[in-house]
Design a protein around this motif. Structure first.
Motif, short mmCIF file in Angstrom:
data_model
loop_
_atom_site.label_atom_id
_atom_site.label_comp_id
_atom_site.label_asym_id
_atom_site.label_seq_id
_atom_site.Cartn_x
_atom_site.Cartn_y
_atom_site.Cartn_z
N GLY A 1 13.35 43.23 21.99
CA GLY A 1 14.19 42.73 23.07
C GLY A 1 15.67 42.88 22.76
N VAL A 2 16.48 42.72 23.78
CA VAL A 2 17.94 42.76 23.65
C VAL A 2 18.46 41.38 24.03
CG1 VAL A 2 20.07 43.84 24.42
CG2 VAL A 2 17.98 45.21 24.19
N VAL A 3 19.31 40.82 23.19
CA VAL A 3 19.77 39.44 23.36
C VAL A 3 21.29 39.42 23.39
CG1 VAL A 3 19.77 37.11 22.38
CG2 VAL A 3 17.74 38.56 22.15
N GLY A 4 21.84 38.71 24.36
CA GLY A 4 23.28 38.53 24.43
C GLY A 4 23.70 37.23 23.77
N ILE A 5 24.85 37.24 23.13
CA ILE A 5 25.44 36.02 22.59
C ILE A 5 26.46 35.53 23.61
CG2 ILE A 5 26.71 34.97 20.68
CD1 ILE A 5 25.67 37.18 18.88
N GLU A 6 26.17 34.39 24.21
CA GLU A 6 26.95 33.89 25.34
C GLU A 6 27.78 32.69 24.92
OE1 GLU A 6 25.55 32.97 29.80
OE2 GLU A 6 25.13 31.35 28.37
N ALA A 7 28.99 32.60 25.48
CA ALA A 7 29.87 31.46 25.20
C ALA A 7 30.57 31.07 26.49
CB ALA A 7 30.89 31.81 24.12
N ASP B 1 33.31 26.80 34.31
CA ASP B 1 32.00 27.41 34.58
C ASP B 1 31.95 28.87 34.16
OD1 ASP B 1 31.06 25.06 35.70
OD2 ASP B 1 31.76 25.59 37.72
N VAL B 2 33.05 29.42 33.70
CA VAL B 2 33.10 30.83 33.31
C VAL B 2 32.31 31.04 32.03
CG1 VAL B 2 34.59 32.74 32.62
CG2 VAL B 2 35.33 31.16 34.42
N ARG B 3 31.42 32.03 32.06
CA ARG B 3 30.64 32.39 30.88
C ARG B 3 30.95 33.83 30.50
NH1 ARG B 3 28.86 28.11 28.52
NH2 ARG B 3 27.23 29.34 27.51
N VAL B 4 30.84 34.14 29.24
CA VAL B 4 31.06 35.49 28.78
C VAL B 4 30.03 35.82 27.71
CG1 VAL B 4 32.74 34.77 27.03
CG2 VAL B 4 32.76 37.13 27.86
N ILE B 5 29.51 37.04 27.74
CA ILE B 5 28.63 37.52 26.69
C ILE B 5 29.47 38.38 25.76
CG2 ILE B 5 26.62 38.96 26.16
CD1 ILE B 5 25.41 38.09 28.80
N THR B 6 29.64 37.91 24.54
CA THR B 6 30.58 38.55 23.62
C THR B 6 29.98 39.75 22.91
OG1 THR B 6 29.92 37.02 21.84
CG2 THR B 6 31.79 36.38 23.22
N GLY C 1 29.36 25.86 23.80
CA GLY C 1 28.24 26.34 24.60
C GLY C 1 27.62 27.64 24.15
N LEU C 2 27.69 27.95 22.87
CA LEU C 2 27.09 29.19 22.39
C LEU C 2 25.58 29.20 22.64
CD1 LEU C 2 28.86 29.97 18.99
CD2 LEU C 2 28.87 31.39 21.04
N ALA C 3 25.08 30.32 23.14
CA ALA C 3 23.65 30.43 23.43
C ALA C 3 23.23 31.88 23.31
CB ALA C 3 23.35 29.90 24.84
N LEU C 4 21.94 32.07 23.11
CA LEU C 4 21.33 33.39 23.15
C LEU C 4 20.69 33.55 24.53
CD1 LEU C 4 19.56 33.58 19.66
CD2 LEU C 4 21.85 34.36 20.29
N ILE C 5 20.94 34.67 25.18
CA ILE C 5 20.43 34.89 26.53
C ILE C 5 19.81 36.27 26.62
CG2 ILE C 5 22.70 35.67 27.34
CD1 ILE C 5 22.00 34.37 30.06
N SER C 6 18.66 36.37 27.29
CA SER C 6 17.99 37.65 27.42
C SER C 6 17.26 37.72 28.75
CB SER C 6 16.99 37.87 26.27
OG SER C 6 15.99 36.87 26.28
N GLN C 7 16.95 38.93 29.17
CA GLN C 7 16.23 39.13 30.43
C GLN C 7 14.77 38.73 30.27
OE1 GLN C 7 17.65 39.98 33.31
NE2 GLN C 7 15.68 39.67 34.31
#
Length: 227
Positions: free
Chosen positions: A33-39, A45-50, A69-75
């Motif tokens: 899988g491919v995972v984004g690091i989100e902050a 409410d603005v989020r960004v995947i770094t 608010g760091l999180a891992l996000i994936s499809q």
């Protein structure tokens, strides 16, 4: 890296996982899988995947910047090997080459993150979308019949967060590339790049993205693209 598997805990991460829930003292190796690091920003409410983690990448929660608010996000569900720091240190003591492998991986990931940050500062919206397609095409694409096909690893909204654009701009740019017959959409997530050369011309940093992601594309043994 595969020798670590016997001592690793196999973990699955859903579509969103707060970094705080992972705990400390572990090394994670992405295997599927491919995972984004989100902050995010406090009070916004603005989020960004770094950055994006691809199979073979190394992830250490303690090395991440102290952003809220760091999180891992994936499809889709992603899979990792999870090792305690002590187990990793023990394995590294038996094989000094392991340190070199991990250092090289982390260095490559850092270079990719710096290049992504530069692209967000330099490129316009069309060039950013082209850069994303070049990156994911190089990483995930399979060549067949003269075209390159792959499944988008992120939703339209997450792609927008990764490119510092709004989702409508991403959709319009995808539509323009489709009209120009540079890409083709097959279903919701399937992308076919019909004209790789034309796509490269859309991004002045295209060669740099291919250089940065080309070697990493073969970590899991996938054959190189034939362009």
């Amino acid at each position: 890296m595969s020798r670590l598997r016997a001592r690793a805990q196999f973990v699955r991460v859903g579509s969103r996982c707060a970094l705080s829930s992972l705990g400390g003292g572990h090394v994670y190796i992405a295997v599927k899988g491919v995972v984004g690091i989100e902050a995010g920003a406090a009070g916004s409410d603005v989020r960004v995947i770094t950055s994006l983690l691809y199979p073979g990448d190394v992830f250490v929660p303690e090395l991440q910047p102290p952003l809220p608010g760091l999180a891992l996000i994936s499809q889709r569900t992603a899979e990792f090997w999870k090792l305690t720091a002590s187990v990793f240190a023990e394995e590294a003591a038996h094989d000094s080459h392991l340190w070199q492998v991990i250092f090289t991986r982390l260095n490559d990931q850092n270079a990719r993150s710096q290049m992504h940050a530069a692209a967000m500062s330099i490129l316009n919206s069309e060039e950013r979308v082209a850069a994303f397609l070049i990156e994911t095409g190089t990483r995930l694409g399979m060549t067949s019949g003269g075209v390159i096909s792959f499944e988008l690893p992120l939703s339209r909204y997450s792609i927008a967060d990764y490119l510092s654009l709004n989702a409508d701009t991403v959709s319009r740019t995808f539509s323009a590339l489709t009209t120009a017959r540079i890409i083709e959409r097959r279903g919701r997530f399937q992308i076919v790049i019909r004209d790789w050369a034309a796509l490269m011309e859309k991004c002045p940093m295209g060669d740099a993205f291919v250089a940065a992601h080309g070697a990493g594309a073969h970590v899991t043994g996938r054959p190189p693209l034939i362009r």
